[in-house]
Scaffold this active site. Structure first.
Site, short mmCIF file in Angstrom:
data_model
loop_
_atom_site.label_atom_id
_atom_site.label_comp_id
_atom_site.label_asym_id
_atom_site.label_seq_id
_atom_site.Cartn_x
_atom_site.Cartn_y
_atom_site.Cartn_z
N MET A 1 0.84 -1.20 0.00
CA MET A 1 0.00 0.00 0.00
C MET A 1 0.87 1.25 0.00
SD MET A 1 -3.00 1.28 -0.01
CE MET A 1 -3.19 3.05 -0.06
N HIS B 1 6.28 -0.07 -7.94
CA HIS B 1 4.88 0.34 -8.10
C HIS B 1 4.45 1.27 -6.96
CE1 HIS B 1 0.61 -0.43 -9.32
NE2 HIS B 1 0.41 -0.19 -8.03
N GLU B 2 4.69 0.84 -5.73
CA GLU B 2 4.23 1.67 -4.60
C GLU B 2 4.98 2.99 -4.57
OE1 GLU B 2 1.57 0.55 -3.54
OE2 GLU B 2 1.81 -1.54 -4.13
N1 B3K Z 1 -3.47 0.76 -3.80
C1 B3K Z 1 -3.27 -0.52 -3.17
C2 B3K Z 1 -4.42 -1.44 -3.33
C3 B3K Z 1 -5.46 -1.28 -2.29
C4 B3K Z 1 -6.46 -2.39 -2.35
C5 B3K Z 1 -7.60 -2.13 -1.42
N2 B3K Z 1 -8.58 -3.18 -1.45
C6 B3K Z 1 -2.04 -1.19 -3.67
C7 B3K Z 1 -1.60 -0.81 -5.00
O1 B3K Z 1 -2.25 -0.99 -5.99
O2 B3K Z 1 -0.54 -0.27 -5.09
ZN ZN Z 2 -1.25 0.47 -7.14
#
Ligand code: B3K
Ligand code: ZN
Length: 872
Positions: A265, A299-300
Site C-alpha cells: 500500500m 509500483h508503490e
Molecule cells: N493501492 C493498493 C491497493 C489497495 C487495495 C484495497 N482493497 C495497492 C496498489 O495498488 O498499489
Molecule cells: Zn497500485
C-alpha cells in the site's frame, strides 16, 4: 436468496463533497483492545452546500463530540452503523471527536489492526472510517498531524510525513508527532507501532536533496530487506530519468507486516508491505519473489506521483492511479530485466486474469460505472488492462507527445483529485489529436476479437490485409462500439528474414495499422516475395487476434521473428492448437513431432537469452487453454497438455539434459536478470523432463532438490518431484517442512506446492492440510497459498467431476467471510466462470454459488460477487 439487496453506487450520482477538512489533528492512545482516537478537524462547508454534516464511521464507539469546543448533547447528533450525523453546524468550525476501537479483534485487516503484536493500518479504499469519523472519500484532501502514544514496548511509532516531535512520558510510555505537509485523502493515512528492526540508507535526488530511506521489518530480518532497498533506490532514480519525477519528503519509509490482505500500500511516505513482497534472501526467496519485490517496491514508490500527489476524484477513477502506475512499473521492470521477456510475462498475466474476467459475469470496463463494494474492483481489468490502454495511447500519439502529456498532467493536477477524462485531455492537448473515440477503451468492457486475412499478389507485389473487429457482448453491455486498435505489423520472407515493403510511399519494415472502423483493408506495396505476416507485434493492443495464417508461417516466426514477443506467441499458438486438437479427440501426431523439433532448434539457438528460452518452453497454462475451448473441459485439457509435455520430454531429452548440466550455477548467487534467466531455463528443462516419470528423471529431480543452494532451485526440484509423485516426493516434502518450519514465507510455498499437485489424491491432501497445525486461515498469505493455489492453479483437481473441489472452496469462502470479507470475496473468482464449463460441471459450480448466496449474514463483498456471478 436474500431480499435486502444493497444499493449500488453510481458514477452518474457523483456530487462534490459537502464538507472539506483542511487540517486534521489526530491523537492515538494505542492499546490492543481499547485504542482511543481523538480527532480535531478544521471543517468547512464546500461551496453553498446546505444540510447536515454526515461523516462515515463504522465499528467506532463514540465517546464524545464537540463543535468549537462545546460538547454536543445526545440530542444534537445521531450515530448509526455507518454514519455520524450532526444536524446543525456552522459554515466553518472545529469538530472534535473521541472514539474507541479494538484493533486486536479486527481480523478484516482493514482500518487499524494488529499483526504479530504490532499496530498497523490499511485504509484504501474505505478503511479510514473504521478509525475515526470522516468524509471517507478520495476527493477530501487534508493536511494531517498525528500524535501516537503508547508503552515503550511499542518501540517504533510511525506515521506519514516528517517526525516533528518525540519524547518520554511517565509510566514507561512515549510519544511521537508526525506532520505530513502534503494534503492527502484519508485512504493514504497510515500508522505503524511496534517493535521493528530497521535497515537504513539514503539517496541524493536529482536536485541534490538527501532523502533518508528506512525499511522496518520483524526483529532479525533487516538483512532480508537489502534487495527491497536496492530496488527502491533504482526506482527513485528511474522515475527521475523516465518521468522527471523527484521524491518530495525528506524521509521515505516502508514497513513489512505478515498479515495483509493484498500486496502492498502506497500510503504517503510510509508504504506498508505484505512481508512476502519485501523480504528476500537467496535461501528463502525464489527468483520470482525477487522479481515481484522489485516491481511492487517500484509500483508503490511510483504512486507517490501517480496516486498520492495526484489522486482520484472518486473510486470509479481507480484506473487513473492503478492502470497508470502499473504502466510505469512495467516500464521500470522492462528496463531492469529486458523488454521482450517482461512484455511476454505481462501479457501472460493479462491473459490469465483479465481475459478470463472479460469472459465472465464480472466483466467490467476499465472505468466501471457502478459498484456495491469498491474492494471488489481492484481487478485485473482496472490494473492490467488499465495499463494496456495507456500503452496504446502512447503507440497512437508517439513517445514525445506522450511524455509531453504526462508532464502536462503532473503540472496541471498536482495536489488535486481528478478524473480519467482530465488525464486523457492532457494527451489530446499534447498531441493535437482528437481522442474522443479512444475514450471508449475506458468505457467498454470485453476483449475485442480482431480478424486478419492476408492476400498476396505476386504479380503486383502487393499484400492486402483485411482487418475486422468485433467485441462480444458483456453483462449489461450488449452493443459494442468499434475501438481504435493499433496493430503493429511486420513481414518476414520464407527464410525468416525481415522483408521491407512500402506504405504511403515510404519504404519500411514495420508499420502501425490503426483499425478504427468495424473493418478496414490496407494494401502494402513492393512486397518482393510471399511473406509471413507478423501482426500485433509486442502485443500492441489487448485483443484476441485470429488470423488465417498457415502453420508454416508460424514456424517461420518461431524460428526467426525479430519481434521476440511474436516469436514466443507463434510457439504458443502452435502448442495451443495441438493441445486443443488432442483434447477434441483428434491428435495431430505429425504436428506434435514437428513442434518438438522446432522447439528443440529454438532451445539450441545460442543467440537467444536463457530467460526467453524458458518462456518458449512453457506450454500455455490449463486455465489459458480453457478460455480457448468452449465449453471448457478441464480434464480433457489436462490430459492433452500432459500428452504433449510427455512427447516434448521424450523428444527433447538429450537437449534438456544438456541444458540442465550446462546451466548449473557457479560462483556467487546473484538475483539479477541474467542469473535468474539461467536458473529459470535450467528449472524449466527439469520440469519438462519430469513430464516423463522415469526413474532416472526422479533421481535427477531428487538430486537437484538436494543439491539446491538457493530457494529457486529447491522449489524447482520439489516441483519436478511433485509432478512425478511417489516416495521421493513425500520424502522431499517432509525434509522441506522440517528445514523451514520456522520461516512462514517458506512454509507458504510448502502449502502452495501441495495445492498444485495434479495427482488424484491432491484434493484429499489439500482438505487435510486445512487442519495442519501450520495452517492459519486468518493469515491471508497462508490461506491463499493453500486455497487459492488449489482453486486457480490446479484445474484438473478443482474441477473434480464429483463437485468436491467446488464444495471445498465454498466452505472456505463462507468460513473466511465471517472475519475477512475482502479476502473471502477474492476466493469467489474461480467459481464465477461457471457458464464457460461443461454443463455438468457448470451446474455443480452454480450450485455452490447458490449455497453461498443463501447463507445468513453474508458480507456485501461476497454477496456482490456471488449475485453477479449468478445473474451475469
Ligand atoms: N493501492 C493498493 C491497493 C489497495 C487495495 C484495497 N482493497 C495497492 C496498489 O495498488 O498499489
Ligand atoms: Zn497500485
Amino acid at each position: 436468496m436474500r431480499t435486502d439487496t444493497p444499493q449500488p453506487i453510481r458514477l452518474s450520482d457523483y456530487r462534490p463533497p459537502a464538507f472539506l477538512i483542511d487540517e486534521a489533528h489526530l491523537a492515538f492512545d494505542l492499546k490492543p483492545n481499547t485504542t482511543r482516537v481523538k480527532a480535531k478537524l478544521a471543517v468547512r462547508r464546500n461551496g453553498d452546500h446546505a444540510g447536515p454534516l454526515r461523516f462515515n464511521g463504522e465499528r467506532l464507539k463514540l465517546i464524545s463530540a464537540a463543535i468549537d469546543g462545546r460538547r454536543l448533547g445526545d440530542q444534537e447528533f445521531a450515530v448509526d452503523d455507518e454514519f455520524l450525523t450532526i444536524a446543525n453546524v456552522p459554515d466553518a468550525f472545529t469538530l472534535e471527536t473521541e472514539v474507541e476501537i479494538d484493533p486486536e479483534n479486527n481480523k478484516a485487516l482493514e482500518g487499524l489492526y494488529m499483526s504479530g503484536g504490532r499496530f498497523c493500518t490499511q485504509c484504501e479504499a474505505e478503511g479510514f472510517r473504521k478509525i475515526t469519523y470522516w468524509p471517507d472519500r478520495p476527493d477530501v484532501l487534508s493536511r494531517f498531524t498525528v500524535r501516537l502514544e503508547g508503552p515503550k514496548s511499542l518501540s517504533r511509532l510511525l506515521s506519514n510525513g516528517n517526525l516533528i516531535e518525540a519524547g518520554e512520558l511517565p509510566g514507561g510510555r512515549h510519544y511521537a508527532v508526525w506532520n505530513d505537509p502534503f494534503p492527502k485523502p484519508c485512504y493514504l493515512f497510515a500508522l505503524v507501532a511496534g517493535e521493528l528492526d530497521m535497515l537504513e540508507d539514503q539517496l541524493v535526488t536529482m536536485s541534490g536533496r538527501t532523502v533518508a530511506l528506512r525499511i522496518y521489518v520483524d526483529p532479525g530480518m533487516a538483512p532480508r530487506a537489502a534487495y527491497a532497498m536496492d530496488a527502491l533506490k533504482r526506482s527513485m532514480t528511474w522515475d527521475e530519468e523516465a518521468y522527471g519525477r523527484e521524491y518530495d519528503l525528506d524521509l521515505f519509509m516502508i514497513v513489512a507486516v505478515r498479515d495483509f490482505n493484498f500486496g502492498a500500500m502506497e500510503n504517503k511516505g510510509l508504504n506498508i508491505f505484505n512481508s512476502s513482497l519485501l523480504l528476500a534472501d537467496p535461501a528463502t526467496a525464489t527468483d520470482a519473489d525477487y522479481e515481484r519485490i522489485e516491481s511492487v517496491v517500484a509500483h508503490e514508490y511510483f504512486h507517490n506521483w501517480t496516486g498520492d500527489r495526484i489522486t482520484c476524484r472518486d473510486w470509479f477513477q481507480l484506473c487513473l492511479k492503478e492502470g497508470l502506475t502499473v504502466y510505469r512499473d512495467q516500464g521500470f521492470s522492462a528496463d531492469m530485466r529486458g523488454h521482450a521477456v517482461q512484455r511476454i510475462k505481462d501479457v501472460k498475466a493479462l491473459r490469465a486474469r483479465q481475459f478470463a474476467e472479460d469472459q465472465g459475469p464480472l466483466a467490467h470496463p476499465v472505468r466501471p460505472s457502478s459498484y456495491l463494494k469498491i474492494d471488489n474492483f481492484y481487478t485485473a481489468t482496472i490494473y492490467e488492462k488499465g495499463s494496456e490502454v495507456i500503452r496504446m495511447l502512447r503507440t497512437l500519439i508517439g513517445p514525445d507527445a506522450f511524455r509531453t502529456g504526462m508532464d502536462l498532467y503532473f503540472d496541471r493536477w498536482d495536489g488535486h483529485a481528478t478524473t480519467v477524462e482530465e488525464f486523457v485531455r492532457c494527451f489530446a492537448e499534447a498531441s493535437g489529436q482528437d481522442l474522443t473515440h479512444f475514450f471508449a477503451w475506458y468505457e467498454q468492457a470485453g476483449t475485442p476479437r480482431v480478424a486478419l486475412k492476408q492476400a498476396y499478389d505476386a504479380k503486383a507485389q502487393t499484400l492486402t490485409l483485411e482487418l475486422s473487429q468485433r467485441t462480444p457482448p458483456t453483462p449489461g453491455q450488449g452493443q459494442k462500439r468499434p475501438l481504435p486498435i493499433p496493430v503493429v505489423v511486420g513481414l518476414l520472407d520464407q527464410d525468416g528474414r525481415p522483408l521491407a515493403f512500402e506504405r504511403d510511399g515510404e519504404t519500411i519494415e514495420e508499420t502501425v495499422i490503426v483499425l478504427t472502423q468495424p473493418s478496414a483493408t490496407v494494401t502494402l506495396h513492393k512486397v518482393a516475395r510471399e511473406p509471413a505476416v507478423s501482426a500485433l507485434r509486442g502485443f500492441s493492443a489487448p485483443v484476441v487476434l485470429e488470423t488465417d495464417a498457415e502453420a508454416k508461417d508460424r514456424y517461420i516466426q518461431l524460428a526467426a521473428d525479430p519481434d521476440l514477443f511474436n516469436r514466443w506467441e507463434a510457439g504458443q499458438t502452435l502448442a495451443r492448437e495441438l493441445i486443443l486438437a488432442r483434447a477434441a479427440g483428434q491428435p495431430d501426431e505429425v504436428g506434435e513431432e514437428r513442434y518438438a523439433t522446432a522447439l528443440g532448434r529454438s532451445l539450441s539457438d545460442q543467440a537467444a537469452e536463457p530467460a526467453f528460452k524458458a518462456l518458449l518452453m512453457a506450454l500455455p497454462s490449463e486455465p489459458d487453454l480453457a478460455l480457448a475451448l468452449q465449453p471448457a473441459d478441464p480434464a480433457a485439457i489436462h490430459e492433452a497438455r500432459e500428452a504433449l509435455l510427455m512427447r516434448l520430454s521424450v523428444h527433447l531429452e538429450p537437449e534438456l539434459r544438456r541444458l540442465h548440466t550446462g546451466l548449473q550455477d557457479i560462483g556467487e548467487f546473484s538475483p539479477d536478470a541474467a542469473g535468474a534467466g539461467r536458473r529459470a531455463l535450467r528449472n524449466a528443462a527439469l520440469e519438462l523432463l519430469a513430464a516423463n516419470p522415469r526413474s532416472d528423471n526422479v533421481d535427477m529431480a531428487s538430486g537437484h532438490f538436494e543439491a539446491a543452494a538457493n530457494m529457486t532451485d529447491a522449489m524447482g526440484g520439489l516441483n519436478a518431484l511433485m509432478q512425478m509423485g511417489g516416495e521421493r516426493y513425500e520424502q522431499a516434502l517432509a525434509a522441506f517442512y522440517e528445514r523451514w518450519k520456522g520461516e512462514p514465507l517458506v512454509i507458504d510455498k510448502w502449502f502452495s506446492i501441495q495445492a498444485r499437485d495434479p495427482s488424484e489424491t491432491a484434493l484429499g491432501r489439500v482438505m487435510g492440510l486445512t487442519t495442519h497445525p501450520a495452517f492459519e486461515s486468518k493469515n491471508p498469505n497462508r490461506l491463499r497459498a493453500l486455497v487459492s493455489s488449489f482453486a486457480n492453479f490446479n484445474p484438473a483437481r478443482f474441477h473434480d467431476p464429483s463437485g468436491a473441489g467446488y464444495r471445498f472452496l465454498a466452505d472456505q469462502i463462507l468460513a473466511v467471510d465471517r472475519f475477512n470479507p475482502m479476502t473471502a470475496a477474492r476466493l469467489v473468482d474461480p467459481l464465477d466462470g461457471w457458464r464457460r464449463y461443461k454443463p455438468e460441471l457448470g451446474a455443480l459450480m452454480k450450485a455452490e454459488l447458490e449455497r453461498i448466496a443463501a447463507a445468513e449474514d453474508l458480507s456485501k463483498n461476497v454477496l456482490e460477487k456471488v449475485s453477479r456471478a449468478l445473474e451475469g
